[in-house]
Motif scaffolding. Structure first.
Motif, PDB file in Angstrom:
ATOM      1  N   VAL A 165       0.745  -1.368  -0.028  1.00 29.39           N
ATOM      2  CA  VAL A 165       0.118  -0.071  -0.074  1.00 29.39           C
ATOM      3  C   VAL A 165       0.775   1.277   0.024  1.00 29.39           C
ATOM      4  CG1 VAL A 165      -1.609   1.298   1.244  1.00 29.39           C
ATOM      5  CG2 VAL A 165      -1.965  -1.135   1.138  1.00 29.39           C
ATOM      6  N   GLN A 166       1.885   1.116   0.568  1.00 30.84           N
ATOM      7  CA  GLN A 166       2.894   2.081   0.900  1.00 30.84           C
ATOM      8  C   GLN A 166       3.535   2.687  -0.660  1.00 30.84           C
ATOM      9  OE1 GLN A 166       3.538   4.530   2.721  1.00 30.84           O
ATOM     10  NE2 GLN A 166       5.038   5.438   1.540  1.00 30.84           N
ATOM     11  N   GLY A 167       3.651   1.421  -1.373  1.00 27.64           N
ATOM     12  CA  GLY A 167       3.969   1.880  -2.938  1.00 27.64           C
ATOM     13  C   GLY A 167       3.008   2.698  -3.731  1.00 27.64           C
ATOM     14  N   ILE A 168       1.667   2.810  -3.367  1.00 23.91           N
ATOM     15  CA  ILE A 168       0.628   3.274  -3.987  1.00 23.91           C
ATOM     16  C   ILE A 168       0.933   5.010  -3.567  1.00 23.91           C
ATOM     17  CG2 ILE A 168      -1.888   4.020  -4.081  1.00 23.91           C
ATOM     18  CD1 ILE A 168      -2.403   0.998  -3.781  1.00 23.91           C
ATOM     19  N   PHE A 169       0.992   4.911  -2.258  1.00 23.10           N
ATOM     20  CA  PHE A 169       1.092   6.485  -1.812  1.00 23.10           C
ATOM     21  C   PHE A 169       2.396   7.160  -2.496  1.00 23.10           C
ATOM     22  CE2 PHE A 169      -1.601   4.850   1.611  1.00 23.10           C
ATOM     23  CZ  PHE A 169      -2.487   5.873   1.588  1.00 23.10           C
ATOM     24  N   ALA A 170       3.423   6.260  -2.612  1.00 16.46           N
ATOM     25  CA  ALA A 170       4.800   6.879  -2.980  1.00 16.46           C
ATOM     26  C   ALA A 170       4.672   7.082  -4.695  1.00 16.46           C
ATOM     27  CB  ALA A 170       5.883   5.728  -2.814  1.00 16.46           C
ATOM     28  N   ALA A 171       4.110   6.351  -5.276  1.00 17.64           N
ATOM     29  CA  ALA A 171       3.619   6.689  -6.862  1.00 17.64           C
ATOM     30  C   ALA A 171       3.038   7.809  -7.247  1.00 17.64           C
ATOM     31  CB  ALA A 171       3.226   5.409  -7.522  1.00 17.64           C
ATOM     32  N   PRO A 208      -7.985  -8.414  -1.541  1.00 18.11           N
ATOM     33  CA  PRO A 208      -8.737  -7.298  -1.711  1.00 18.11           C
ATOM     34  C   PRO A 208      -7.541  -6.295  -2.068  1.00 18.11           C
ATOM     35  CG  PRO A 208      -8.400  -7.517   0.579  1.00 18.11           C
ATOM     36  CD  PRO A 208      -7.831  -9.101  -0.237  1.00 18.11           C
ATOM     37  N   LEU A 209      -8.115  -5.295  -3.284  1.00 14.69           N
ATOM     38  CA  LEU A 209      -6.907  -4.316  -3.747  1.00 14.69           C
ATOM     39  C   LEU A 209      -7.317  -2.916  -3.270  1.00 14.69           C
ATOM     40  CD1 LEU A 209      -6.684  -6.000  -7.309  1.00 14.69           C
ATOM     41  CD2 LEU A 209      -5.005  -5.915  -5.465  1.00 14.69           C
ATOM     42  N   ALA A 210      -6.371  -2.273  -2.534  1.00 15.97           N
ATOM     43  CA  ALA A 210      -6.761  -0.817  -2.499  1.00 15.97           C
ATOM     44  C   ALA A 210      -6.361  -0.420  -3.863  1.00 15.97           C
ATOM     45  CB  ALA A 210      -5.573  -0.442  -1.425  1.00 15.97           C
ATOM     46  N   ALA A 211      -7.240   0.715  -3.946  1.00 16.70           N
ATOM     47  CA  ALA A 211      -6.885   1.220  -5.525  1.00 16.70           C
ATOM     48  C   ALA A 211      -7.603   2.714  -5.577  1.00 16.70           C
ATOM     49  CB  ALA A 211      -7.406   0.398  -6.607  1.00 16.70           C
ATOM     50  N   PRO A 212      -6.737   3.794  -5.304  1.00 10.74           N
ATOM     51  CA  PRO A 212      -7.188   5.170  -5.642  1.00 10.74           C
ATOM     52  C   PRO A 212      -7.266   5.162  -7.062  1.00 10.74           C
ATOM     53  CG  PRO A 212      -4.815   5.224  -4.965  1.00 10.74           C
ATOM     54  CD  PRO A 212      -5.461   3.861  -4.971  1.00 10.74           C
ATOM     55  N   SER A 213      -7.737   6.543  -7.391  1.00  7.57           N
ATOM     56  CA  SER A 213      -7.458   6.894  -9.075  1.00  7.57           C
ATOM     57  C   SER A 213      -6.128   6.817  -9.215  1.00  7.57           C
ATOM     58  CB  SER A 213      -8.189   8.054  -9.205  1.00  7.57           C
ATOM     59  OG  SER A 213      -7.803   9.172  -8.506  1.00  7.57           O
ATOM     60  N   ALA A 214      -5.686   6.474 -10.551  1.00  3.77           N
ATOM     61  CA  ALA A 214      -4.304   6.140 -10.999  1.00  3.77           C
ATOM     62  C   ALA A 214      -3.671   7.416 -11.484  1.00  3.77           C
ATOM     63  CB  ALA A 214      -4.180   4.792 -11.797  1.00  3.77           C
ATOM     64  N   ASN A 215      -3.642   8.535 -10.826  1.00  2.00           N
ATOM     65  CA  ASN A 215      -3.006   9.779 -11.316  1.00  2.00           C
ATOM     66  C   ASN A 215      -2.091  10.311 -10.306  1.00  2.00           C
ATOM     67  OD1 ASN A 215      -6.076  10.033 -10.040  1.00  2.00           O
ATOM     68  ND2 ASN A 215      -4.914  11.939  -9.284  1.00  2.00           N
ATOM     69  N   ARG A 216      -1.351  11.125 -10.592  1.00  2.00           N
ATOM     70  CA  ARG A 216      -0.382  11.870  -9.631  1.00  2.00           C
ATOM     71  C   ARG A 216      -1.652  12.706  -8.808  1.00  2.00           C
ATOM     72  NH1 ARG A 216       5.120  12.081 -10.919  1.00  2.00           N
ATOM     73  NH2 ARG A 216       5.247  13.323  -9.173  1.00  2.00           N
ATOM     74  N   SER A 217      -1.358  12.909  -7.550  1.00  2.00           N
ATOM     75  CA  SER A 217      -1.979  13.368  -6.628  1.00  2.00           C
ATOM     76  C   SER A 217      -2.187  14.908  -7.232  1.00  2.00           C
ATOM     77  CB  SER A 217      -1.418  13.420  -5.211  1.00  2.00           C
ATOM     78  OG  SER A 217      -2.441  13.363  -4.214  1.00  2.00           O
ATOM     79  N   GLY A 218      -3.501  15.250  -7.024  1.00  2.00           N
ATOM     80  CA  GLY A 218      -3.559  16.712  -7.403  1.00  2.00           C
ATOM     81  C   GLY A 218      -4.211  16.842  -9.181  1.00  2.00           C
ATOM     82  N   ARG A 219      -3.968  15.912  -9.961  1.00  2.00           N
ATOM     83  CA  ARG A 219      -4.227  15.919 -11.322  1.00  2.00           C
ATOM     84  C   ARG A 219      -5.480  15.453 -11.583  1.00  2.00           C
ATOM     85  NH1 ARG A 219      -2.216  17.564 -15.280  1.00  2.00           N
ATOM     86  NH2 ARG A 219      -1.521  15.577 -16.617  1.00  2.00           N
ATOM     87  N   PRO A 220      -6.174  15.652 -12.720  1.00  2.00           N
ATOM     88  CA  PRO A 220      -7.504  15.027 -13.173  1.00  2.00           C
ATOM     89  C   PRO A 220      -7.459  13.408 -12.883  1.00  2.00           C
ATOM     90  CG  PRO A 220      -7.057  16.771 -14.583  1.00  2.00           C
ATOM     91  CD  PRO A 220      -5.636  16.506 -13.881  1.00  2.00           C
ATOM     92  N   SER A 221      -8.464  12.931 -12.717  1.00  2.00           N
ATOM     93  CA  SER A 221      -8.256  11.517 -12.663  1.00  2.00           C
ATOM     94  C   SER A 221      -8.159  10.832 -14.264  1.00  2.00           C
ATOM     95  CB  SER A 221      -9.632  10.656 -12.121  1.00  2.00           C
ATOM     96  OG  SER A 221      -9.643  11.333 -10.695  1.00  2.00           O
TER      97      SER A 221
END
Ligand code: TXA
Ligand code: MG
Length: 347
Positions: free
Chosen positions: A54-60, A143-156
């Protein structure tokens, strides 16, 4: 963050190839982050049971650690594995709208890694309705944690190209399953209280929800900016295009006047308008985002319209406003968050 080699697969959603799914699922089982299409927007998935993954998601993404992630699961049984119980209203919503663009906030049983829920006692869960997302969930049975796959702050991202632009070299893999369908994210509904509360408007409208569970409230923060949002992510800048976005509330002549005033000040102006208004507006670049008569279409095209302007050619983006009912409510919620200012015509 060090760069990673990103693997790509192209999968036809009507003919989901098991070898490619197996390869992507193997990376997820190895606790790496992989982007994949859902019916709303592309998600960046990782094993929700493993803190490192999950940390990998926050970092990316460059995502703030206090913004919890939605957990994607294959079916209702898998929801039961991460929550203490499913209240009656949530059963009704699951039966009526899933798989589909709905996220339920339920009481967490603590199974997910603590960074998924950002230390909250609740967890957001959703069963996505996209053949590629479903095949991946079935293949890895995690179970997969999955936020939108954009850089934070950008359009999804609503296409794999959007994901590539934001995350190439930062994630283990990207599955291209073509453009997404709904275009805006799932509706987030808090089911931990006496009645359902919409924390984020999205693919399922308030009207749809009320037909199944009766009176449903909006989080007061959606209606009044002074209120603190209950969904931690709602307080951050979101969906921002490269150039500043001004949301214009007024008639077409008012919008055209704003464009001309900016141009007189040597600004190059991009405009996002509905199909009905495209012919009548003159600007440096015009992007059409569907018909005002079909707000679902506007939702489908919204993020790619926001991403279409580059600061190489445009200094300011102006966007017309849409009626705030049905899917228009989610569209206007995203536009207000993306905008640096709202310009309202005097009545
Ligand atoms: O359609 C979607 O929901 C997409 C696709 C990829 O599934 N995902 C998505 O994730 O939009 P994300 O991380 O971009 O947005 C998650 C939202 C945030 O506003 C977050 O604060 C809220 O859900 N959220 C997650 N867990 C929560 C919780 N336990 N309590 C309140 N809000 C929560
Ligand atoms: Mg997001």
């Amino acid at each position: 963050m060090s760069t990673t080699e990103t693997k790509f697969w192209t999968i036809d959603p009507s003919n989901v190839d098991s070898i490619q799914i197996e390869e992507a699922a193997a990376l997820l089982e190895d606790n790496q982050a992989v982007a994949f299409p859902t019916e709303t927007v592309y998600g960046l998935g990782a094993n929700a049971l493993n803190e490192q993954a999950v940390q990998g998601i926050f970092a990316a993404k460059g995502r703030p650690a206090d913004n919890p992630l939605i957990v994607h699961v294959a079916d209702k049984d898998q929801i039961e594995e991460v929550v203490t119980h499913i209240p009656q209203m949530a059963h009704k919503l699951i039966d009526a709208f899933t798989p589909g663009p709905l996220t339920l906030i339920l009481e967490s049983n603590g199974s997910c890694a603590s960074n998924v829920t950002a230390g909250l006692p609740s967890v957001g869960v959703r069963i996505p309705d996209h053949p590629v997302a479903r095949a991946l969930l079935q293949a890895c049975r995690l179970p997969l944690a999955a936020p939108s796959a954009n850089r934070s702050g950008r359009p999804s991202p609503t296409s794999a190209e959007h994901v590539y632009k934001d995350l190439n070299g930062r994630v283990a893999g990207i599955v291209d399953g073509g453009p997404t369908g709904v275009g805006v994210e799932s509706t987030v509904v808090d089911c931990t209280g006496a009645r359902p509360v919409i924390l984020r408007p999205g693919g399922i409208t308030k009207e749809d929800l009320e037909e199944v569970v009766g009176p449903t409230d909006f989080d007061p923060a959606l209606v009044n900016q002074e209120e603190k949002p209950k969904s931690p992510g709602m307080k951050y800048t979101h969906y921002a295009p490269e150039a500043p976005l001004w949301l214009v509330e007024g008639d077409l002549a008012f919008l055209q006047r704003q464009i001309e005033q900016l141009q007189q000040n040597d600004k190059r102006v991009g405009v996002i308008v509905s199909q009905e208004h495209a012919e009548q507006i003159q600007a440096d670049e015009v992007q059409v985002c569907g018909s005002r008569a079909h707000l679902n279409e506007v939702a489908v095209h919204l993020y790619s319209a926001l991403r279409s302007f580059s600061t190489d050619t445009i200094d300011v983006i102006l966007c017309e406003s849409f009626p705030e009912h049905g899917m228009g409510y989610a569209v206007m919620n995203r536009l207000k968050k993306a905008a640096t200012q709202v310009i309202t015509q005097d009545k």
